[in-house]
Design an enzyme around this catalytic site. Structure first.
Site, short mmCIF file in Angstrom:
data_model
loop_
_atom_site.label_atom_id
_atom_site.label_comp_id
_atom_site.label_asym_id
_atom_site.label_seq_id
_atom_site.Cartn_x
_atom_site.Cartn_y
_atom_site.Cartn_z
N CYS A 138 -1.64 2.10 14.05
CA CYS A 138 -0.85 1.75 12.87
C CYS A 138 0.56 2.34 12.85
O CYS A 138 1.41 1.91 12.08
CB CYS A 138 -1.60 2.15 11.61
SG CYS A 138 -3.30 1.55 11.58
N HIS B 88 3.00 2.73 6.31
CA HIS B 88 1.94 1.87 6.82
C HIS B 88 1.10 1.38 5.65
O HIS B 88 0.71 2.15 4.76
CB HIS B 88 1.08 2.64 7.82
CG HIS B 88 -0.22 1.97 8.11
ND1 HIS B 88 -0.29 0.63 8.45
CD2 HIS B 88 -1.50 2.43 8.08
CE1 HIS B 88 -1.56 0.31 8.63
NE2 HIS B 88 -2.31 1.38 8.40
N ASN C 178 -4.44 -4.63 5.52
CA ASN C 178 -3.96 -3.66 6.51
C ASN C 178 -3.78 -4.39 7.84
O ASN C 178 -4.75 -4.82 8.45
CB ASN C 178 -5.00 -2.53 6.64
CG ASN C 178 -4.63 -1.49 7.69
OD1 ASN C 178 -3.79 -1.71 8.55
ND2 ASN C 178 -5.30 -0.35 7.63
#
Length: 317
Positions: free
Chosen positions: A115, A243, A273
């Site tokens: 990420c 993130h 996500n």
């Protein structure tokens, strides 16, 4: 090529697949509901790619960024793709992007820090330009996490989505101020097992509470260090792009930073996500909506599997 004093971002681009999966859709196949998902992670829906690959989405986002940059494919000498979900190991995604866009003989590599990958890629491109190894780079974050999601696992199936975001990075002219600040990056490898995608037929496995505790306690000092290294005060930051993992994590980080004038992007509400794609995807969409003025300083900070982290201050194109 000669070394440059630094680099800046010319343009962003993004791509998301058309299929939308809502929380209500998930509640029909696993034991969950919209209210629980929104309360725990803040996500309302996510996009899922069908036959599209990581490379397909990377190409779409990169093409959009390139078209907006004023450069052509012949100007690009470096392609960097951040991904942790590409099923194909060779040829890498970067060379597939280059081939499709007609970029001739670039340095082309993929990197995997999960990420935090886009911020790692941005720093790598900036360093190559400063060293004289590159002049114009495409930096892309692209993920197809639906390929590695166990859709029967209620703890992870609600989290992830697919998409891509890209930036065109160029060397600054002599006397021009750099538009990408020094990176603050690192990892906590002793905690790496709390988020894994392992094996030949992998699924994402995550210890959610361990990730949450680490992110909400460890990240803010590193983000502050990125501000300090850039010589920028928190009050001057126009936007914070973390993130896009969890709204409670983002809020927890913001509470520990002094960013009184920053808008805080929460694209995960509609995108989920998307790992390495989440920061450029969120920022590209905000720029497209004209939410951030050109030239304004923006704090980026990625964190995730490994546990890796990276962040820097950029100036909005």
């Amino acid at each position: 090529m000669t070394p440059a004093a630094g680099s800046r971002i010319l343009a962003f681009g993004h791509y998301q697949p058309s299929q939308v999966i809502t929380n209500d859709d998930l509640s029909k196949v696993i034991d969950t509901n919209d209210a629980w998902i929104r309360d725990r992670v803040g996500i309302a829906q996510r996009r899922v790619a069908g036959a599209e690959t990581v490379a397909d989405m990377a190409i779409a986002a990169a093409g959009k960024a390139l078209a907006a940059s004023g450069l052509t494919a012949s100007d690009i000498d470096t392609v960097v793709v951040a991904t942790c979900s590409s099923i194909d190991r060779c040829p890498n995604v970067a060379t597939r992007v280059a081939a499709k866009l007609g970029i001739n003989a670039p340095a082309a590599y993929d990197l995997n820090t999960a990420c935090s990958g886009f911020c790692y890629g941005l720093a790598s491109a900036d360093h190559a330009i400063r060293a004289g190894a590159a002049r114009n780079a495409l930096v892309i974050g692209a993920e197809k996490l639906s390929d590695v999601t166990d859709w029967t696992d209620r703890t992870t199936a609600v989290l992830f989505g697919d998409g891509a975001g890209a930036a065109v990075v160029t060397a600054v002219a002599e006397g021009e101020q750099p538009g990408i600040g020094p990176v603050v990056w690192g990892s906590a490898p002793e905690k790496g097992d709390v988020l894994k995608i392992e094996g030949w037929r992998p699924y994402i496995v995550q210890e959610g509470q361990a990730v949450f505790r680490w992110a909400t306690t460890a990240i803010a000092p590193y983000a502050q260090a990125a501000l300090d290294r850039a010589g920028v005060q928190g009050k001057d930051i126009a936007a914070f792009v973390a993130h896009q993992a969890n709204t409670r994590i983002i809020d927890g980080i913001v509470k520990r930073l002094d960013l009184p004038n920053a808008i805080v992007l929460k694209d995960l509400v509609e995108s989920g996500n998307t790992s390495a794609a989440s920061i450029p995807l969120a920022l590209s969409k905000a720029i497209e909506r004209r939410e951030i003025p050109s030239g304004a300083p923006v704090l980026l900070f990625g964190f995730g599997g490994g546990l890796t982290y990276a962040g820097q201050v950029i100036h909005c194109p």
